[in-house]
Motif scaffolding. Structure first.
Motif, PDB file in Angstrom:
ATOM      1  N   ILE A 120       0.833  -1.196   0.000  1.00 33.87           N
ATOM      2  CA  ILE A 120       0.000   0.000   0.000  1.00 33.87           C
ATOM      3  C   ILE A 120       0.872   1.253   0.000  1.00 33.87           C
ATOM      4  CG2 ILE A 120      -0.316   0.110   2.504  1.00 33.87           C
ATOM      5  CD1 ILE A 120      -2.997   0.877  -0.159  1.00 33.87           C
ATOM      6  N   TYR A 121       1.998   1.204   0.711  1.00 36.01           N
ATOM      7  CA  TYR A 121       3.012   2.252   0.579  1.00 36.01           C
ATOM      8  C   TYR A 121       4.371   1.664   0.938  1.00 36.01           C
ATOM      9  CZ  TYR A 121       4.097   3.575   5.494  1.00 36.01           C
ATOM     10  OH  TYR A 121       4.553   3.601   6.787  1.00 36.01           O
ATOM     11  N   ALA A 122       5.429   2.336   0.536  1.00 34.18           N
ATOM     12  CA  ALA A 122       6.778   1.802   0.740  1.00 34.18           C
ATOM     13  C   ALA A 122       7.279   2.205   2.122  1.00 34.18           C
ATOM     14  CB  ALA A 122       7.715   2.292  -0.353  1.00 34.18           C
ATOM     15  N   SER A 123       6.788   1.522   3.137  1.00 37.39           N
ATOM     16  CA  SER A 123       7.273   1.749   4.496  1.00 37.39           C
ATOM     17  C   SER A 123       8.706   1.257   4.614  1.00 37.39           C
ATOM     18  CB  SER A 123       6.387   1.008   5.497  1.00 37.39           C
ATOM     19  OG  SER A 123       6.597  -0.395   5.389  1.00 37.39           O
ATOM     20  N   VAL A 124       9.351   1.609   5.699  1.00 33.58           N
ATOM     21  CA  VAL A 124      10.711   1.119   5.952  1.00 33.58           C
ATOM     22  C   VAL A 124      10.721  -0.406   5.990  1.00 33.58           C
ATOM     23  CG1 VAL A 124      12.565   1.033   7.660  1.00 33.58           C
ATOM     24  CG2 VAL A 124      11.496   3.228   7.089  1.00 33.58           C
ATOM     25  N   ASP A 125       9.710  -1.011   6.603  1.00 32.51           N
ATOM     26  CA  ASP A 125       9.652  -2.475   6.653  1.00 32.51           C
ATOM     27  C   ASP A 125       9.478  -3.087   5.265  1.00 32.51           C
ATOM     28  OD1 ASP A 125      10.076  -2.661   9.354  1.00 32.51           O
ATOM     29  OD2 ASP A 125       7.963  -2.991   9.884  1.00 32.51           O
ATOM     30  N   VAL A 126       8.714  -2.422   4.398  1.00 33.55           N
ATOM     31  CA  VAL A 126       8.550  -2.900   3.020  1.00 33.55           C
ATOM     32  C   VAL A 126       9.888  -2.837   2.286  1.00 33.55           C
ATOM     33  CG1 VAL A 126       7.488  -2.372   0.777  1.00 33.55           C
ATOM     34  CG2 VAL A 126       6.088  -2.386   2.852  1.00 33.55           C
ATOM     35  N   ILE A 127      10.630  -1.754   2.474  1.00 32.31           N
ATOM     36  CA  ILE A 127      11.943  -1.620   1.836  1.00 32.31           C
ATOM     37  C   ILE A 127      12.889  -2.704   2.349  1.00 32.31           C
ATOM     38  CG2 ILE A 127      13.958  -0.113   1.596  1.00 32.31           C
ATOM     39  CD1 ILE A 127      11.915   2.266   1.848  1.00 32.31           C
TER      40      ILE A 127
ATOM     41  N   ASN B 191      15.833  16.353   7.066  1.00 34.51           N
ATOM     42  CA  ASN B 191      15.038  15.445   7.883  1.00 34.51           C
ATOM     43  C   ASN B 191      15.750  14.091   8.033  1.00 34.51           C
ATOM     44  OD1 ASN B 191      12.890  13.251   8.252  1.00 34.51           O
ATOM     45  ND2 ASN B 191      11.700  15.102   8.619  1.00 34.51           N
ATOM     46  N   LYS B 192      15.983  13.644   9.265  1.00 35.75           N
ATOM     47  CA  LYS B 192      16.760  12.427   9.504  1.00 35.75           C
ATOM     48  C   LYS B 192      16.071  11.175   8.957  1.00 35.75           C
ATOM     49  CE  LYS B 192      18.988  14.242  13.685  1.00 35.75           C
ATOM     50  NZ  LYS B 192      19.098  14.118  15.159  1.00 35.75           N
ATOM     51  N   THR B 193      14.763  11.076   9.186  1.00 37.51           N
ATOM     52  CA  THR B 193      14.031   9.902   8.708  1.00 37.51           C
ATOM     53  C   THR B 193      14.098   9.818   7.188  1.00 37.51           C
ATOM     54  OG1 THR B 193      12.549  10.013  10.617  1.00 37.51           O
ATOM     55  CG2 THR B 193      11.791   8.735   8.723  1.00 37.51           C
ATOM     56  N   TYR B 194      13.928  10.947   6.534  1.00 38.24           N
ATOM     57  CA  TYR B 194      14.029  11.001   5.071  1.00 38.24           C
ATOM     58  C   TYR B 194      15.406  10.550   4.598  1.00 38.24           C
ATOM     59  CZ  TYR B 194      14.861  13.143   0.506  1.00 38.24           C
ATOM     60  OH  TYR B 194      15.226  13.370  -0.805  1.00 38.24           O
TER      61      TYR B 194
ATOM     62  N   LYS C  65      15.883   6.690   5.078  1.00 35.19           N
ATOM     63  CA  LYS C  65      15.034   5.927   4.163  1.00 35.19           C
ATOM     64  C   LYS C  65      15.568   6.038   2.732  1.00 35.19           C
ATOM     65  CE  LYS C  65      10.111   5.262   3.119  1.00 35.19           C
ATOM     66  NZ  LYS C  65       8.718   5.743   3.352  1.00 35.19           N
ATOM     67  N   LYS C  66      15.956   7.226   2.342  1.00 37.32           N
ATOM     68  CA  LYS C  66      16.506   7.468   1.009  1.00 37.32           C
ATOM     69  C   LYS C  66      17.787   6.667   0.791  1.00 37.32           C
ATOM     70  CE  LYS C  66      18.167  11.473  -1.723  1.00 37.32           C
ATOM     71  NZ  LYS C  66      19.624  11.365  -1.573  1.00 37.32           N
ATOM     72  N   LYS C  67      18.659   6.648   1.774  1.00 37.68           N
ATOM     73  CA  LYS C  67      19.929   5.923   1.640  1.00 37.68           C
ATOM     74  C   LYS C  67      19.700   4.419   1.525  1.00 37.68           C
ATOM     75  CE  LYS C  67      24.640   5.825   3.475  1.00 37.68           C
ATOM     76  NZ  LYS C  67      24.856   4.386   3.192  1.00 37.68           N
ATOM     77  N   MET C  68      18.721   3.892   2.268  1.00 37.30           N
ATOM     78  CA  MET C  68      18.395   2.470   2.159  1.00 37.30           C
ATOM     79  C   MET C  68      18.052   2.096   0.721  1.00 37.30           C
ATOM     80  SD  MET C  68      15.964   1.740   5.470  1.00 37.30           S
ATOM     81  CE  MET C  68      15.503   0.119   4.873  1.00 37.30           C
TER      82      MET C  68
ATOM     83  N   LYS D 218       3.711  -7.361   0.343  1.00 35.03           N
ATOM     84  CA  LYS D 218       4.101  -7.131   1.736  1.00 35.03           C
ATOM     85  C   LYS D 218       3.032  -6.295   2.423  1.00 35.03           C
ATOM     86  CE  LYS D 218       6.671  -6.832   5.474  1.00 35.03           C
ATOM     87  NZ  LYS D 218       6.738  -7.973   6.412  1.00 35.03           N
ATOM     88  N   GLN D 219       2.410  -6.865   3.440  1.00 39.79           N
ATOM     89  CA  GLN D 219       1.402  -6.129   4.196  1.00 39.79           C
ATOM     90  C   GLN D 219       2.073  -5.118   5.116  1.00 39.79           C
ATOM     91  OE1 GLN D 219      -1.075  -8.398   6.893  1.00 39.79           O
ATOM     92  NE2 GLN D 219      -2.641  -6.827   6.931  1.00 39.79           N
ATOM     93  N   VAL D 220       1.525  -3.905   5.119  1.00 42.78           N
ATOM     94  CA  VAL D 220       1.969  -2.893   6.083  1.00 42.78           C
ATOM     95  C   VAL D 220       1.323  -3.166   7.436  1.00 42.78           C
ATOM     96  CG1 VAL D 220       1.876  -0.432   6.656  1.00 42.78           C
ATOM     97  CG2 VAL D 220       2.496  -1.161   4.345  1.00 42.78           C
TER      98      VAL D 220
END
Length: 280
Positions: free
Chosen positions: A48-55, A86-89, A92-95, A269-271
């Motif tokens: 449904i969206y690319a969460s960190v867990d989905v990545i 933004n640290k979270t951004y 996530k971007k680097k991953m 992958k379920q969120v």
């Protein structure tokens, strides 16, 4: 196949007209949200969206194309100019950069429709209907399900059935959950200007509303008032992502394998639960 070839092949199996207008490639939500589309595709994950867990799941599966229905960076249009510090951004971007992951959003094309079993269906909501076994209970056009007439069931049993089939740990509800449900309304977004939806609920004798967003101060309190007057009405407020998520599961398991080469591995992958519930 290259990622761009996969994406174009998928788009060719969708209708290109939605809400009475041709989908415009410049203005559609359905853009490459991140990554290089010219690399070879090692596999696909839908979510449904690319969460960190989905990545993380994509990395574990050695998959480099994530197909999502919603935005990647927490805003309409996925603008990132405001996120540079933004640290979270940044994490996530680097991953995604380090693992050559591309994210493509498929929103408008999925809702525009797919030919499936001889019918034009909204890919997101057909997935929900099939999961719940409600494909034949739609009142009107199955391409955009709004009202359903299902076999009569205790509302509390319906809530528990949906919680089980959607693999959730809890569901927020308004109104009378101790009554019965036979006529269901899916009004999509309940976000503040809801006079038309209240009129539908009243005139169509709706028992239960299954909603995405549901703010308190319109349909929510209308249903609570109705329940206080012993009028059997209930809102099952699944939430936007959790209600549309079954469509992305159906997409991965039923639709994409029928149109893509068998050499391309496809996963869902379920969120999962968007909320945690703390109960007194």
């Amino acid at each position: 196949m290259r990622k761009i070839e996969i994406i174009e092949q998928i788009k060719n199996h969708h209708y290109h007209e939605w809400l009475g207008k041709e989908i415009n490639e410049e203005t559609t939500r359905d853009q490459i949200l991140f990554g290089d589309i010219d690399e070879e595709c090692t596999g696909i994950i839908t979510a449904i969206y690319a969460s960190v867990d989905v990545i993380k799941h994509a990395i574990e599966k050695n998959v480099n194309l994530i197909i999502v229905h919603e935005s990647l960076f927490w805003n309409h249009g996925d603008h990132t100019d405001w996120l540079l510090g933004n640290k979270t951004y940044q994490i996530k971007k680097k991953m995604m950069e380090d693992n050559h992951i591309t994210v493509w959003r498929n929103h408008d094309y999925l809702h525009a429709g797919i030919d499936y079993k001889g019918r034009r269906v909204d890919g997101i909501f057909y997935g929900l209907l099939e999961l719940l076994g409600w494909e034949n209970y739609v009142h009107g056009n199955i391409g955009f399900p709004l009202i359903l007439n299902i076999p009569k069931i205790k509302t509390e049993d319906l809530i528990n059935e949906m919680m089980y089939k959607l693999n959730l740990n809890g569901i927020k509800c308004f109104g009378n959950i101790n009554g019965y449900t036979e006529k269901i309304y899916l009004p999509m977004h309940i976000t503040g200007n809801d006079n038309d939806k209240i009129t539908v609920v009243d005139q169509e004798n709706i028992d239960t509303i299954i909603s995405m967003e549901c703010i308190d101060y319109t349909l929510g309190i209308y249903v609570k008032d109705a329940a206080m007057l012993n009028i059997e009405k209930c809102i099952i407020a699944i939430g936007h992502f959790n209600l549309e998520e079954p469509g992305m599961k159906w997409y991965a398991e039923k639709f994409l394998p029928a149109i893509l080469p068998v050499t391309v591995p496809i996963y869902f992958k379920q969120v999962g639960d968007m909320y945690q519930f703390v109960i007194k």
